[in-house]
Design a protein around this motif. Structure first.
Motif, PDB file in Angstrom:
ATOM      1  N   ASP A 157      50.725  36.427  58.899  1.00 31.45           N
ATOM      2  CA  ASP A 157      50.934  35.106  59.489  1.00 31.45           C
ATOM      3  C   ASP A 157      51.205  34.109  58.352  1.00 31.45           C
ATOM      4  O   ASP A 157      50.281  33.532  57.776  1.00 31.45           O
ATOM      5  CB  ASP A 157      49.678  34.709  60.284  1.00 31.45           C
ATOM      6  N   ALA A 158      52.495  33.937  58.035  1.00 35.54           N
ATOM      7  CA  ALA A 158      52.874  33.126  56.864  1.00 35.54           C
ATOM      8  C   ALA A 158      52.379  31.688  57.000  1.00 35.54           C
ATOM      9  O   ALA A 158      51.937  31.078  56.020  1.00 35.54           O
ATOM     10  CB  ALA A 158      54.390  33.154  56.678  1.00 35.54           C
ATOM     11  N   ALA A 159      52.412  31.149  58.211  1.00 34.12           N
ATOM     12  CA  ALA A 159      51.979  29.761  58.401  1.00 34.12           C
ATOM     13  C   ALA A 159      50.484  29.623  58.120  1.00 34.12           C
ATOM     14  O   ALA A 159      50.046  28.679  57.453  1.00 34.12           O
ATOM     15  CB  ALA A 159      52.300  29.310  59.826  1.00 34.12           C
ATOM     16  N   THR A 164      46.018  28.106  54.393  1.00 35.62           N
ATOM     17  CA  THR A 164      44.867  28.493  53.561  1.00 35.62           C
ATOM     18  C   THR A 164      45.120  28.117  52.100  1.00 35.62           C
ATOM     19  O   THR A 164      44.243  27.565  51.426  1.00 35.62           O
ATOM     20  CB  THR A 164      44.626  30.019  53.664  1.00 35.62           C
ATOM     21  N   ILE A 165      46.311  28.419  51.623  1.00 36.40           N
ATOM     22  CA  ILE A 165      46.647  28.118  50.225  1.00 36.40           C
ATOM     23  C   ILE A 165      46.574  26.616  49.966  1.00 36.40           C
ATOM     24  O   ILE A 165      46.020  26.165  48.969  1.00 36.40           O
ATOM     25  CB  ILE A 165      48.049  28.696  49.888  1.00 36.40           C
ATOM     26  N   ARG A 166      47.115  25.819  50.898  1.00 35.63           N
ATOM     27  CA  ARG A 166      47.151  24.370  50.675  1.00 35.63           C
ATOM     28  C   ARG A 166      45.752  23.750  50.672  1.00 35.63           C
ATOM     29  O   ARG A 166      45.542  22.699  50.080  1.00 35.63           O
ATOM     30  CB  ARG A 166      48.025  23.684  51.739  1.00 35.63           C
ATOM     31  N   ARG A 167      44.821  24.393  51.374  1.00 31.60           N
ATOM     32  CA  ARG A 167      43.459  23.846  51.420  1.00 31.60           C
ATOM     33  C   ARG A 167      42.727  24.021  50.096  1.00 31.60           C
ATOM     34  O   ARG A 167      41.703  23.386  49.861  1.00 31.60           O
ATOM     35  CB  ARG A 167      42.649  24.545  52.523  1.00 31.60           C
ATOM     36  N   ARG A 168      43.226  24.900  49.227  1.00 27.53           N
ATOM     37  CA  ARG A 168      42.515  25.216  47.989  1.00 27.53           C
ATOM     38  C   ARG A 168      43.030  24.314  46.874  1.00 27.53           C
ATOM     39  O   ARG A 168      44.216  24.221  46.632  1.00 27.53           O
ATOM     40  CB  ARG A 168      42.734  26.691  47.617  1.00 27.53           C
ATOM     41  N   ASP A 169      42.120  23.684  46.176  1.00 30.06           N
ATOM     42  CA  ASP A 169      42.508  22.745  45.129  1.00 30.06           C
ATOM     43  C   ASP A 169      42.603  23.470  43.791  1.00 30.06           C
ATOM     44  O   ASP A 169      41.841  23.217  42.874  1.00 30.06           O
ATOM     45  CB  ASP A 169      41.516  21.592  45.054  1.00 30.06           C
ATOM     46  N   THR A 170      43.555  24.415  43.721  1.00 29.50           N
ATOM     47  CA  THR A 170      43.731  25.127  42.456  1.00 29.50           C
ATOM     48  C   THR A 170      45.204  25.459  42.281  1.00 29.50           C
ATOM     49  O   THR A 170      46.025  25.176  43.155  1.00 29.50           O
ATOM     50  CB  THR A 170      42.838  26.386  42.418  1.00 29.50           C
ATOM     51  N   GLU A 171      45.539  26.050  41.135  1.00 32.00           N
ATOM     52  CA  GLU A 171      46.961  26.309  40.855  1.00 32.00           C
ATOM     53  C   GLU A 171      47.539  27.314  41.845  1.00 32.00           C
ATOM     54  O   GLU A 171      46.915  28.311  42.182  1.00 32.00           O
ATOM     55  CB  GLU A 171      47.147  26.848  39.441  1.00 32.00           C
ATOM     56  N   LEU A 172      48.779  27.068  42.251  1.00 31.47           N
ATOM     57  CA  LEU A 172      49.434  27.905  43.253  1.00 31.47           C
ATOM     58  C   LEU A 172      49.480  29.372  42.819  1.00 31.47           C
ATOM     59  O   LEU A 172      49.183  30.273  43.608  1.00 31.47           O
ATOM     60  CB  LEU A 172      50.852  27.379  43.510  1.00 31.47           C
ATOM     61  N   LYS A 173      49.845  29.621  41.557  1.00 35.07           N
ATOM     62  CA  LYS A 173      50.012  31.026  41.146  1.00 35.07           C
ATOM     63  C   LYS A 173      48.694  31.791  41.215  1.00 35.07           C
ATOM     64  O   LYS A 173      48.659  32.969  41.578  1.00 35.07           O
ATOM     65  CB  LYS A 173      50.608  31.115  39.732  1.00 35.07           C
ATOM     66  N   ARG A 174      47.596  31.117  40.891  1.00 37.07           N
ATOM     67  CA  ARG A 174      46.279  31.737  40.979  1.00 37.07           C
ATOM     68  C   ARG A 174      46.015  32.243  42.411  1.00 37.07           C
ATOM     69  O   ARG A 174      45.459  33.316  42.620  1.00 37.07           O
ATOM     70  CB  ARG A 174      45.221  30.703  40.571  1.00 37.07           C
ATOM     71  N   LEU A 175      46.440  31.474  43.394  1.00 33.80           N
ATOM     72  CA  LEU A 175      46.241  31.855  44.797  1.00 33.80           C
ATOM     73  C   LEU A 175      47.198  32.973  45.219  1.00 33.80           C
ATOM     74  O   LEU A 175      46.835  33.851  45.998  1.00 33.80           O
ATOM     75  CB  LEU A 175      46.405  30.634  45.701  1.00 33.80           C
ATOM     76  N   LEU A 176      48.416  32.931  44.686  1.00 29.90           N
ATOM     77  CA  LEU A 176      49.375  34.004  45.010  1.00 29.90           C
ATOM     78  C   LEU A 176      48.862  35.352  44.518  1.00 29.90           C
ATOM     79  O   LEU A 176      49.139  36.389  45.121  1.00 29.90           O
ATOM     80  CB  LEU A 176      50.733  33.723  44.367  1.00 29.90           C
ATOM     81  N   LEU A 177      48.117  35.338  43.403  1.00 30.19           N
ATOM     82  CA  LEU A 177      47.603  36.587  42.827  1.00 30.19           C
ATOM     83  C   LEU A 177      46.269  36.999  43.438  1.00 30.19           C
ATOM     84  O   LEU A 177      45.774  38.089  43.158  1.00 30.19           O
ATOM     85  CB  LEU A 177      47.435  36.435  41.305  1.00 30.19           C
ATOM     86  N   ASP A 178      45.665  36.135  44.254  1.00 30.55           N
ATOM     87  CA  ASP A 178      44.355  36.415  44.841  1.00 30.55           C
ATOM     88  C   ASP A 178      44.527  37.329  46.053  1.00 30.55           C
ATOM     89  O   ASP A 178      45.010  36.897  47.104  1.00 30.55           O
ATOM     90  CB  ASP A 178      43.681  35.092  45.240  1.00 30.55           C
ATOM     91  N   GLN A 179      44.105  38.595  45.909  1.00 31.50           N
ATOM     92  CA  GLN A 179      44.359  39.589  46.959  1.00 31.50           C
ATOM     93  C   GLN A 179      43.589  39.303  48.249  1.00 31.50           C
ATOM     94  O   GLN A 179      43.863  39.892  49.283  1.00 31.50           O
ATOM     95  CB  GLN A 179      44.017  40.996  46.448  1.00 31.50           C
ATOM     96  N   ARG A 180      42.625  38.386  48.188  1.00 29.35           N
ATOM     97  CA  ARG A 180      41.889  38.009  49.407  1.00 29.35           C
ATOM     98  C   ARG A 180      42.636  36.934  50.186  1.00 29.35           C
ATOM     99  O   ARG A 180      42.319  36.644  51.334  1.00 29.35           O
ATOM    100  CB  ARG A 180      40.500  37.488  49.034  1.00 29.35           C
ATOM    101  N   LEU A 208      51.287  20.416  47.296  1.00 29.69           N
ATOM    102  CA  LEU A 208      52.593  20.878  47.777  1.00 29.69           C
ATOM    103  C   LEU A 208      52.657  20.737  49.290  1.00 29.69           C
ATOM    104  O   LEU A 208      51.633  20.756  49.971  1.00 29.69           O
ATOM    105  CB  LEU A 208      52.801  22.347  47.407  1.00 29.69           C
ATOM    106  N   THR A 209      53.883  20.611  49.814  1.00 21.25           N
ATOM    107  CA  THR A 209      54.014  20.565  51.271  1.00 21.25           C
ATOM    108  C   THR A 209      53.828  21.963  51.850  1.00 21.25           C
ATOM    109  O   THR A 209      53.994  22.978  51.152  1.00 21.25           O
ATOM    110  CB  THR A 209      55.402  20.054  51.685  1.00 21.25           C
ATOM    111  N   LEU A 210      53.523  21.996  53.132  1.00 20.22           N
ATOM    112  CA  LEU A 210      53.404  23.281  53.817  1.00 20.22           C
ATOM    113  C   LEU A 210      54.727  24.052  53.717  1.00 20.22           C
ATOM    114  O   LEU A 210      54.743  25.264  53.481  1.00 20.22           O
ATOM    115  CB  LEU A 210      53.039  23.033  55.290  1.00 20.22           C
ATOM    116  N   ALA A 211      55.836  23.337  53.849  1.00 24.07           N
ATOM    117  CA  ALA A 211      57.149  23.995  53.787  1.00 24.07           C
ATOM    118  C   ALA A 211      57.390  24.613  52.413  1.00 24.07           C
ATOM    119  O   ALA A 211      57.955  25.710  52.301  1.00 24.07           O
ATOM    120  CB  ALA A 211      58.259  22.989  54.114  1.00 24.07           C
ATOM    121  N   ALA A 212      56.942  23.918  51.363  1.00 23.72           N
ATOM    122  CA  ALA A 212      57.138  24.455  50.010  1.00 23.72           C
ATOM    123  C   ALA A 212      56.337  25.740  49.824  1.00 23.72           C
ATOM    124  O   ALA A 212      56.827  26.717  49.260  1.00 23.72           O
ATOM    125  CB  ALA A 212      56.730  23.413  48.969  1.00 23.72           C
ATOM    126  N   VAL A 213      55.100  25.753  50.315  1.00 19.28           N
ATOM    127  CA  VAL A 213      54.265  26.952  50.170  1.00 19.28           C
ATOM    128  C   VAL A 213      54.833  28.100  50.995  1.00 19.28           C
ATOM    129  O   VAL A 213      54.917  29.245  50.534  1.00 19.28           O
ATOM    130  CB  VAL A 213      52.800  26.652  50.569  1.00 19.28           C
TER     131      VAL A 213
END
Ligand SMILES: [Zn+2]
Length: 302
Positions: A157-159, A164-180, A208-213
């Motif tokens: 569910d990409a949306a 979930t990613i946008r709610r986290r106040d950390t660097e985007l790449k760190r979240l992309l690598l987070d397998q959870r 970032l905007t939701l669309a960007a993520v």
């Protein structure tokens, strides 16, 4: 370390050449290969011998074989840890042993399924299936229930992941690598997805905007799909293989490993910087690094 496209190539090879076969016997010679199994090599042998391999499954970079057609919670599966250099090879039973051969399953068609691992970070474990922690009802090897869906799964569910990613106040790449958060995106394809999206990986996800993520997640899937189509055709039918070098995928890379080379979009030299004990590669023009926040001013959204 093998990335999702390489693991998928291995999964497809196992599906073609191992699923449907019965395991007549098992030998585990490397103690490290069985170190995740509480009962050691003997337990792996006892729980695999006489079983039929019924499915080859993958979530993210995790790979397992289901047994006897039983995909219910508690049923055994063979969880394959490829580690840094693990290979699953299908070879003739009488083929001579190769270096770094740590385990083999003797199949009922005259072939062996061999586990070869030079650096011995990988291994085999026979573990029960259990429901994924994300509540989707997907069954995963019990030690991997925390692993989130990968972008290729029908249930991804990409949306929801972008929220979930946008709610986290950390660097985007760190979240992309987070397998959870989202599984299957490793360092190489994170850099590629960020380059295609024109977003710097150190940007705060919440700014970032939701669309960007969502765009970054879409590009992650796209770049891995491209790699799969480039590399997925090159494996030899009887040599189900994975290695850490990922050499045959490199030609399609635009950012990763290209420090100092011109950006394919604007010609500016690609930059490498240290990130999470690895390297991040980006175009400093197409992917502007985050600016320091001005005191008292909220971060600007783009
Ligand atoms: Zn550029």
């Amino acid at each position: 370390m093998p990335e999702l496209p390489e693991v998928e190539v291995v999964r497809r090879g196992l599906e073609s050449h191992v699923v449907g076969r019965e395991v007549l016997d098992v030998e585990v010679s490397g103690a490290r290969t069985a170190r995740r199994q509480p009962g050691g090599p003997e337990e792996i042998v006892a729980r695999l011998r006489g079983r039929a391999v019924s499915g080859a499954r993958r979530r993210g970079k995790y790979l397992w074989l289901t047994l006897d057609g039983d995909e219910t919670p508690g049923a055994d599966c063979l969880f394959v840890h490829l580690g840094m250099s693990g290979q699953m090879l299908v070879t003739d039973h009488d083929a001579p042993p190769v270096p770094h051969l740590h385990a083999r399953a003797v199949l009922d068609d005259g072939n062996d399924l061999r586990f070869v691992d030079q650096r011995t970070f990988g291994g085999w474990t026979v573990v029960p299936l259990a429901e994924a922690a994300d509540g989707t009802g997907v069954l995963l090897p019990a030690p991997a229930v925390h692993v989130a869906a990968d972008p290729f799964e029908p249930g991804f569910d990409a949306a929801a992941v972008a929220r979930t990613i946008r709610r986290r106040d950390t660097e985007l790449k760190r979240l992309l690598l987070d397998q959870r958060v989202v599984s299957g995106i490793g360092n190489i394809y994170a850099d590629e997805a960020l380059w295609r999206s024109g977003v710097h990986g150190r940007r705060r996800a919440g700014a970032l905007t939701l669309a960007a993520v969502r765009g970054v997640l879409g590009h992650a899937r796209e770049v891995m799909d491209d790699a799969l189509r480039a590399g997925g055709t090159s494996f030899d039918a009887l040599y189900v293989n994975v290695n850490g070098a990922s050499g045959y995928f490199d030609r399609s890379l635009d950012a990763y490993g290209r420090a100092g080379l011109p950006c394919a979009r604007c010609g500016t030299p690609v930059v490498r910087e240290d990130f999470m004990n690895r390297g991040s590669h980006y175009c400093p023009v197409c992917q502007a690094p985050p600016r320091r926040r001005q005191p008292g001013r909220p971060a600007r959204r783009q």
